[in-house]
Design an enzyme around this catalytic site. Structure first.
Site, PDB file in Angstrom:
ATOM      1  N   CYS A   1      -2.255  -3.058  -1.872  1.00  0.00           N
ATOM      2  CA  CYS A   1      -3.085  -3.378  -0.710  1.00  0.00           C
ATOM      3  C   CYS A   1      -3.808  -4.704  -0.840  1.00  0.00           C
ATOM      4  CB  CYS A   1      -4.039  -2.258  -0.410  1.00  0.00           C
ATOM      5  SG  CYS A   1      -3.551  -1.516   1.121  1.00  0.00           S
TER       6      CYS A   1
ATOM      7  N   GLU B   1      -4.772  -3.597   6.539  1.00  0.00           N
ATOM      8  CA  GLU B   1      -3.482  -2.999   6.196  1.00  0.00           C
ATOM      9  C   GLU B   1      -3.565  -1.493   6.055  1.00  0.00           C
ATOM     10  OE1 GLU B   1      -1.991  -4.779   2.537  1.00  0.00           O
ATOM     11  OE2 GLU B   1      -3.000  -6.605   3.187  1.00  0.00           O
TER      12      GLU B   1
END
Ligand code: SAH
Length: 355
Positions: free
Chosen positions: A337, A96
């Site tokens: 995250c 990500e």
């Protein structure tokens, strides 16, 4: 897909190394600069390198891997414009990247590993453990392709995504060299922050590089009992050793350290902890960044109340500590995250269905 691991990862090479490669191929050295700047502009295939003769591209393809990450998901926050990407890497793994829009410029938060081995009790990135390190080019591409696909010019980088940067030291150092290079993306070190859970054995190596970046330490608790419970990285190292390493780093580099502190209800948000924190960071002239905990489904922790955060902030301030409470960006796009990847691992098809 023809990429394989044994070919040279060409986008991880510095201009000097590219020049050597072209020399070996009997090519003029200016090719190195040509190719390096094309990579920084988001070139992801040999076909796009039209300045090179076709025969040379074919030869390079046999020797080197050239790949661009695929944006398998792109989420845009409706409230603050935060953009979150899930990238598919050359071997099918996913990481990500988040682009946050601040007044001073757009900041990209990049991952440094696929998964994480550190095991922090509140974090989603570490749930499946570490799969592998990211290569320098993969980190560079997070910056370049986030910019290219989002259309948002990026001026700042934080290594605060999935993974522990100091557990992937050599690749991270090379990434910094590439992204900072004047012929490449040319992002200044003063615009870069590197965040660590406290791998203090690496602090001297980092200080030796004398980089002008900001070292950010994920503290989350000022006492060993709480910190070891939250962060396995504290076990066997301890808070005293952490602060000693921070002090040494600060004295060697002159760069003030920034401490990250995720506020967790009833765990690390008491008045006594605020007092202890203040007494520990004051001599470092450090900055403390309080982050309301992002709730992770698999984890049992809750964010502190705004009243607790206010009380904690007031105690730090009254002790003369420089403190900010981080704005929550992108909460509607799972911007903490690890959460997006987490929702996709285990079901690769899902990743593509959301294309
Ligand atoms: N491994 C590095 C960098 C990645 S994490 C480090 O530990 O610093 C980036 C930051 O997000 C760290 O401060 C981490 O502790 C924090 N973080 C992780 N999960 C979080 C959550 N659920 N809520 C708030 N902050 C979190």
């Amino acid at each position: 897909m023809t990429a394989s691991n044994d070919r040279i990862d060409i986008k991880s090479l510095t201009p000097g190394e590219l020049a050597l490669l072209f020399k070996e191929l009997g090519q003029p050295s200016y090719r190195a600069g040509q190719v390096f700047s094309r990579f920084a502009a988001g070139c992801g295939s040999w076909d796009e390198l039209t300045s090179l003769p076709k025969t040379l591209r074919t030869r390079l393809d046999g020797m080197c891997r050239l790949y661009a990450p695929e944006p398998v998901r792109k989420l845009v926050s409706e409230t603050d414009g935060t953009v979150k990407f899930l990238w598919r890497l050359f071997d099918g793994n996913a990481v990500e990247t988040v682009v946050m829009r601040y007044r001073y410029g757009n900041t990209v938060c990049i991952s440094s590993q696929v998964g994480c081995a550190q095991g922090c009790a509140f974090c989603a990135s570490t749930i499946g453990g570490k799969v592998r390190d990211l290569t320098p080019s993969e980190m560079l591409d997070e910056v370049i392709f986030s910019e290219k696909v989002s259309g948002l010019p990026i001026s700042h980088i934080v290594l605060m995504g999935i993974g522990e940067p100091l557990d992937n030291f050599d690749n991270v150092m090379r990434f910094l060299e590439l992204v900072n290079h004047p012929d490449g993306r040319n992002i200044g070190m003063r615009h870069i922050s590197l965040s660590t859970c406290g791998i203090i054995e690496r602090f001297d190596d980092l200080a030796e590089r004398n980089l002008q970046l900001t070292l950010s330490v994920s503290l989350h608790a000022p006492d060993d009992e709480t910190r070891s419970r939250l962060m396995p990285a504290n076990r066997g190292r301890g808070v005293d050793a952490l602060f000693a390493a921070c002090d040494k780093y600060f004295r060697r580099t002159g760069r003030r350290i920034s401490f990250e502190y995720a506020m967790i209800d009833g765990v690390n948000d008491t008045g006594a902890q605020a007092e202890l924190l203040a007494s520990r960071v004051k001599s470092l002239g450090a900055h403390v960044n309080l982050i309301p905990l992002n709730k992770v489904e698999e984890r049992r922790f809750e964010p502190s109340s705004s009243a607790a955060i206010r009380r904690f902030t007031d105690i730090l301030k009254s002790n003369g500590v420089n403190v900010t409470v981080r704005r929550r960006l992108g909460s509607d796009v799972n911007a903490s995250c690890g959460q997006l990847r987490r929702n996709s691992v285990g079901s690769e098809n899902d990743v593509f269905r959301n294309n």
